[in-house]
Scaffold this active site. Structure first.
Site, PDB file in Angstrom:
ATOM      1  N   CYS A  75       0.867  -1.181   0.000  1.00  0.00           N
ATOM      2  CA  CYS A  75       0.000   0.000   0.000  1.00  0.00           C
ATOM      3  C   CYS A  75       0.898   1.223   0.000  1.00  0.00           C
ATOM      4  O   CYS A  75       1.684   1.423   0.932  1.00  0.00           O
ATOM      5  CB  CYS A  75      -0.918   0.011   1.206  1.00  0.00           C
ATOM      6  N   HIS A 157      -3.873  -4.250 -10.444  1.00  0.00           N
ATOM      7  CA  HIS A 157      -4.765  -3.125 -10.740  1.00  0.00           C
ATOM      8  C   HIS A 157      -5.344  -3.276 -12.129  1.00  0.00           C
ATOM      9  O   HIS A 157      -4.684  -3.777 -13.051  1.00  0.00           O
ATOM     10  CB  HIS A 157      -4.007  -1.795 -10.638  1.00  0.00           C
ATOM     11  N   GLU A 206     -11.000  -0.458  -3.978  1.00  0.00           N
ATOM     12  CA  GLU A 206      -9.858  -1.244  -3.523  1.00  0.00           C
ATOM     13  C   GLU A 206     -10.266  -2.675  -3.186  1.00  0.00           C
ATOM     14  O   GLU A 206     -11.291  -2.900  -2.534  1.00  0.00           O
ATOM     15  CB  GLU A 206      -9.205  -0.598  -2.292  1.00  0.00           C
ATOM     16  N   CYS A 215      -5.718   5.640  -3.255  1.00  0.00           N
ATOM     17  CA  CYS A 215      -4.911   4.418  -3.285  1.00  0.00           C
ATOM     18  C   CYS A 215      -3.568   4.773  -3.907  1.00  0.00           C
ATOM     19  O   CYS A 215      -3.516   5.199  -5.069  1.00  0.00           O
ATOM     20  CB  CYS A 215      -5.611   3.331  -4.092  1.00  0.00           C
ATOM     21  N   GLY A 218      -2.614   2.412  -6.641  1.00  0.00           N
ATOM     22  CA  GLY A 218      -3.561   2.668  -7.716  1.00  0.00           C
ATOM     23  C   GLY A 218      -3.215   3.924  -8.497  1.00  0.00           C
ATOM     24  O   GLY A 218      -3.348   3.970  -9.722  1.00  0.00           O
TER      25      GLY A 218
END
Length: 272
Positions: A75, A157, A206, A215, A218
């Protein structure tokens, strides 16, 4: 008082997690606590739980658990907050750190002002070029057909470019795409709209947490997909519901660098 655990609520671009120093407060069942503590009305309320642990491979190790209890590999927003946490809590005096994650060791540069970390730059490493190079991937759901780009930033993703990101029904479309058979391990889903001046407006669903304010991985994946398609330059700003991140995909080493704020919301204790 033996059952009390100290925690820090932190956010990066609105992506909020519960942070615990696992060296001081070991948690035997983090999956269950992530579910319980992430609930907004009966718990602390967050996108998940982050444990800051000792590491044999880096300065620190991060374990991150989504609001549904599943463990994430990486993350970006949480990694920035870990950098702020360890510096502001006196666990290190280094401005350049290494952080072990399930997707490898990441390098962090802390931007320190007046004795506290305000911003953090994370070397996110190389994106999975082989996943980008195959071109658009088509996915059909009961709500329609979507063409997107599959990118890995240490976690999966699916980036979909749209002319009007505000019109996307993220609550309806996100879960169908996350759990689509095309993605057997589930995926994060980003809807993105390219704006002028190398800016991208992005909204995210997410994996394991649902709609979130931002994110980090992301934002990186979205920037990579846009740059690869020639939609923008090598350095872009990704604007999300909770804030903005600066993403730089550097030609000299092929790495993606993410820079953004990290903020402490409050500290507290909770009974296990």
């Amino acid at each position: 008082m033996d059952n009390m655990i100290e925690f820090t609520k932190m956010e990066g671009a609105g992506n909020d997690y519960i942070y615990v120093d696992a060296a001081r407060f070991p948690i035997a069942d983090p999956e269950a606590f992530a579910v319980r503590w992430s609930r907004p009305h009966t718990g602390i309320g967050a996108d998940g739980l982050v444990l800051i642990c000792p590491s044999d491979a880096a300065d620190f190790r991060m374990r991150i658990f989504n609001a549904d209890g599943s463990e994430a590999r990486m993350c970006g927003n949480a990694s920035r907050c870990v950098g702020k946490y360890v510096y502001d809590h006196g666990l290190t005096r280094k401005a350049d750190l290494t952080l072990e994650t399930l997707s490898g060791v990441k390098r962090l540069h802390l931007h320190v002002e007046a004795g506290a970390v305000r911003r953090v730059t994370v070397d996110m490493g190389k994106p999975a070029i082989e996943a980008v190079a195959v071109g658009p991937t088509a996915v059909a759901t009961p709500l329609g057909r979507y063409e997107g780009t599959v990118v890995s930033m240490g976690n999966p993703h699916f980036v979909i470019f749209t002319p009007d990101v505000a019109s996307v029904d993220l609550a309806a479309e996100g879960p169908l795409l996350e759990r689509h058979e095309r993605f057997p391990g589930r995926t994060n889903v980003e809807f993105a709209q390219v704006k002028p001046d190398d800016r991208i407006r992005m909204r995210v669903w997410e994996r394991g947490s649902g709609i979130t304010q931002a994110c980090g991985t992301g934002a990186c994946a979205t920037a990579v997909a846009a740059i690869h398609a020639g939609r923008c330059g090598q350095s872009v700003t990704v604007d999300m519901d909770g804030g903005s991140l600066e993403i730089d995909w550097r030609a000299n080493d092929g790495h993606v660098y993410m820079t953004g704020e990290a903020r402490t919301v409050y500290e507290g204790t909770i009974n296990t």
